[in-house]
Design a protein around this motif. Structure first.
Motif, short mmCIF file in Angstrom:
data_model
loop_
_atom_site.label_atom_id
_atom_site.label_comp_id
_atom_site.label_asym_id
_atom_site.label_seq_id
_atom_site.Cartn_x
_atom_site.Cartn_y
_atom_site.Cartn_z
N SER A 59 29.17 -9.11 16.21
CA SER A 59 28.81 -10.41 15.64
C SER A 59 27.30 -10.56 15.47
CB SER A 59 29.35 -11.54 16.51
OG SER A 59 28.84 -11.42 17.83
N ALA A 60 26.50 -10.12 16.44
CA ALA A 60 25.05 -10.29 16.35
C ALA A 60 24.48 -9.47 15.19
CB ALA A 60 24.40 -9.88 17.67
N GLU A 61 24.88 -8.21 15.09
CA GLU A 61 24.40 -7.37 13.99
C GLU A 61 24.94 -7.86 12.65
OE1 GLU A 61 22.40 -4.28 12.01
OE2 GLU A 61 22.14 -5.28 13.94
N ARG A 62 26.13 -8.36 12.65
CA ARG A 62 26.73 -8.89 11.42
C ARG A 62 25.92 -10.08 10.91
NH1 ARG A 62 31.87 -8.51 9.17
NH2 ARG A 62 32.45 -10.25 7.81
N ARG A 63 25.55 -10.98 11.82
CA ARG A 63 24.74 -12.12 11.41
C ARG A 63 23.37 -11.68 10.93
NH1 ARG A 63 27.15 -14.46 16.00
NH2 ARG A 63 25.29 -14.06 17.26
N ARG A 64 22.79 -10.67 11.59
CA ARG A 64 21.48 -10.19 11.16
C ARG A 64 21.53 -9.62 9.74
NH1 ARG A 64 18.02 -6.20 10.54
NH2 ARG A 64 19.70 -4.68 10.55
N ARG A 65 22.55 -8.84 9.46
CA ARG A 65 22.66 -8.27 8.11
C ARG A 65 23.01 -9.33 7.08
NH1 ARG A 65 25.50 -2.30 8.61
NH2 ARG A 65 23.99 -1.41 10.08
N ARG A 66 23.76 -10.33 7.47
CA ARG A 66 24.05 -11.41 6.53
C ARG A 66 22.76 -12.14 6.17
NH1 ARG A 66 26.48 -12.37 2.57
NH2 ARG A 66 28.43 -11.66 3.55
N MET A 67 21.91 -12.41 7.14
CA MET A 67 20.63 -13.06 6.84
C MET A 67 19.75 -12.15 5.98
SD MET A 67 19.61 -15.09 10.37
CE MET A 67 19.79 -13.69 11.46
N GLN A 68 19.77 -10.87 6.27
CA GLN A 68 18.97 -9.92 5.49
C GLN A 68 19.42 -9.88 4.04
OE1 GLN A 68 17.64 -5.94 7.15
NE2 GLN A 68 19.25 -5.27 5.77
N LYS A 204 14.78 -12.66 14.72
CA LYS A 204 13.85 -13.79 14.81
C LYS A 204 13.15 -14.05 13.48
CE LYS A 204 9.80 -15.41 17.38
NZ LYS A 204 8.84 -15.09 18.46
N VAL A 205 12.65 -12.98 12.85
CA VAL A 205 11.98 -13.13 11.56
C VAL A 205 12.99 -13.50 10.47
CG1 VAL A 205 10.67 -11.92 9.78
CG2 VAL A 205 10.11 -11.58 12.18
N LEU A 206 14.16 -12.87 10.51
CA LEU A 206 15.17 -13.15 9.50
C LEU A 206 15.67 -14.59 9.58
CD1 LEU A 206 17.31 -9.89 9.46
CD2 LEU A 206 15.93 -10.82 7.60
N ARG A 207 15.72 -15.14 10.80
CA ARG A 207 16.16 -16.52 10.95
C ARG A 207 15.21 -17.46 10.23
NH1 ARG A 207 16.15 -16.66 16.24
NH2 ARG A 207 18.02 -15.36 16.22
N LEU A 208 13.91 -17.22 10.36
CA LEU A 208 12.92 -18.04 9.65
C LEU A 208 13.06 -17.90 8.15
CD1 LEU A 208 10.32 -19.76 9.52
CD2 LEU A 208 9.02 -17.62 9.75
N LEU A 209 13.22 -16.67 7.68
CA LEU A 209 13.33 -16.43 6.24
C LEU A 209 14.63 -16.99 5.68
CD1 LEU A 209 12.03 -12.74 6.08
CD2 LEU A 209 10.77 -14.82 5.56
N ALA A 210 15.71 -16.86 6.41
CA ALA A 210 17.00 -17.34 5.92
C ALA A 210 17.02 -18.87 5.80
CB ALA A 210 18.12 -16.87 6.85
N LEU A 211 16.44 -19.55 6.78
CA LEU A 211 16.38 -21.01 6.70
C LEU A 211 15.45 -21.47 5.59
CD1 LEU A 211 16.31 -21.91 10.51
CD2 LEU A 211 18.22 -22.10 8.91
N SER A 212 14.34 -20.74 5.38
CA SER A 212 13.44 -21.07 4.27
C SER A 212 14.10 -20.82 2.93
CB SER A 212 12.16 -20.23 4.37
OG SER A 212 11.50 -20.46 5.60
N GLY A 213 15.07 -19.89 2.90
CA GLY A 213 15.77 -19.60 1.65
C GLY A 213 16.54 -20.77 1.09
N VAL A 214 16.89 -21.73 1.93
CA VAL A 214 17.60 -22.92 1.44
C VAL A 214 16.69 -23.70 0.48
CG1 VAL A 214 18.72 -25.06 2.10
CG2 VAL A 214 19.02 -23.01 3.50
N ALA A 215 15.41 -23.87 0.86
CA ALA A 215 14.46 -24.56 -0.01
C ALA A 215 14.26 -23.78 -1.31
CB ALA A 215 13.13 -24.75 0.71
N GLY A 265 23.19 -20.41 1.59
CA GLY A 265 24.07 -21.14 2.49
C GLY A 265 24.66 -20.24 3.56
N ARG A 266 25.10 -19.04 3.15
CA ARG A 266 25.64 -18.09 4.13
C ARG A 266 24.56 -17.63 5.11
NH1 ARG A 266 29.31 -14.19 0.17
NH2 ARG A 266 30.97 -15.72 -0.26
N GLY A 267 23.36 -17.38 4.58
CA GLY A 267 22.28 -16.95 5.47
C GLY A 267 21.89 -18.03 6.46
N ALA A 268 21.80 -19.27 5.98
CA ALA A 268 21.45 -20.37 6.88
C ALA A 268 22.54 -20.59 7.94
CB ALA A 268 21.23 -21.65 6.08
#
Length: 278
Positions: A59-68, A204-215, A265-268
């Motif tokens: 699950s952790a790696e899956r979420r990381r790749r989804r954000m990527q 950590k970096v991907l989380r910031l980028l994925a949330l910024s992707g919504v804007a 939306g999926r990344g966020a």
């Protein structure tokens, strides 16, 4: 033996796909041959692999790749919308009828939104650069080298067009003036997306980028709405002749808007799920 075209097609798959299936796929190509139909199937498969990345069971790696995947897709859609804005302004400037205030305001809002989110993307790029410099993974930025041969064609395109207008026989110069910038714009959209995938950023970096992707996705959608307004006005005032130029642009911007909203939306969702579990 695998020829050059098949080798390029195999290398066009995402790194995560090549890690998991690369050896098997390469062996299959060696057994079946690398004819034109096989190369075409490989390229279609590579495109499908980028659009629907392979996700592991963890699950952790899956979420990381989804954000990527979300970050890379959002960048491509932002580039598509950014390229459409000057074309929309140019088309409206060439029309004999005045531009409605609503359309002009929509374009202004889209421009401010796109340039504002461009600053967000710049901050994200700096964060990625800082992380890769810290980890020593500078080789991940090698895809950006592809920008070097196409950038000069973008810079000298106006001079080439001027020369082509003086010498009507220099059709190859005009072709270079048009196709060169197109190649640069496509490379500008694709190369950073590939680099993001090769960087393997931390969660950590991907989380910031994925949330910024919504804007970024909302900015792309604003451009899509402005494009719909422009095309509607052109069809109503200029008739069917405007459809040859504007309808393909409309299709691109609408597709970019839909892809940006869905992917961001999926990344966020993946980023917020990681925050809740920490």
């Amino acid at each position: 033996m695998i020829n050059m075209a098949a080798r390029v097609a195999l290398r066009s798959y995402p790194p995560s796909f090549r890690e998991r299936y690369g050896c098997e796929l390469e062996a299959l190509v060696e057994d079946t041959g690398a004819g034109p139909s096989i190369v075409a199937d490989l390229l279609v498969g590579a495109l499908r692999a980028w659009l629907r990345p392979v996700m592991p069971d963890e699950s952790a790696e899956r979420r990381r790749r989804r954000m990527q995947a979300s970050v890379a897709t959002t960048w491509v859609t932002w580039c598509a919308a950014l390229y459409a804005l000057p074309m929309l302004d140019f088309i409206l400037s060439e029309q004999p009828w005045p531009t409605p205030d609503l359309v002009r305001r929509l374009l202004d809002v889209a421009q401010y939104a796109m340039f504002g989110t461009g600053l967000i993307l710049l901050v994200g790029a700096l964060a990625l650069l800082a992380e890769t410099s810290r980890t020593g993974n500078r080789a991940a930025w090698r895809p950006l080298v592809a920008l070097a041969p196409t950038l000069p064609t973008w810079l000298i395109a106006p001079f080439l067009l001027a020369f082509a207008s003086i010498d009507p026989l220099s059709y190859w110069v005009a072709a270079l003036a048009v196709l060169g910038p197109v190649a640069f714009l496509i490379t500008m959209a694709v190369a950073p997306a590939v680099a993001i995938t090769r960087c393997r950023p931390s969660a950590k970096v991907l989380r910031l980028l994925a949330l910024s992707g919504v804007a970024v996705a909302f900015a792309v959608t604003t451009t899509g709405i402005a494009c719909v307004a422009v095309v509607t006005g052109l069809i109503m005032n200029a008739g069917d002749a405007a459809q040859l130029v504007t309808v393909p642009m409309l299709a691109v911007t609408v597709a970019a808007s839909a892809a940006a909203l869905v992917s961001s939306g999926r990344g966020a969702k993946a980023a917020l799920h990681r925050e809740q579990s920490s």
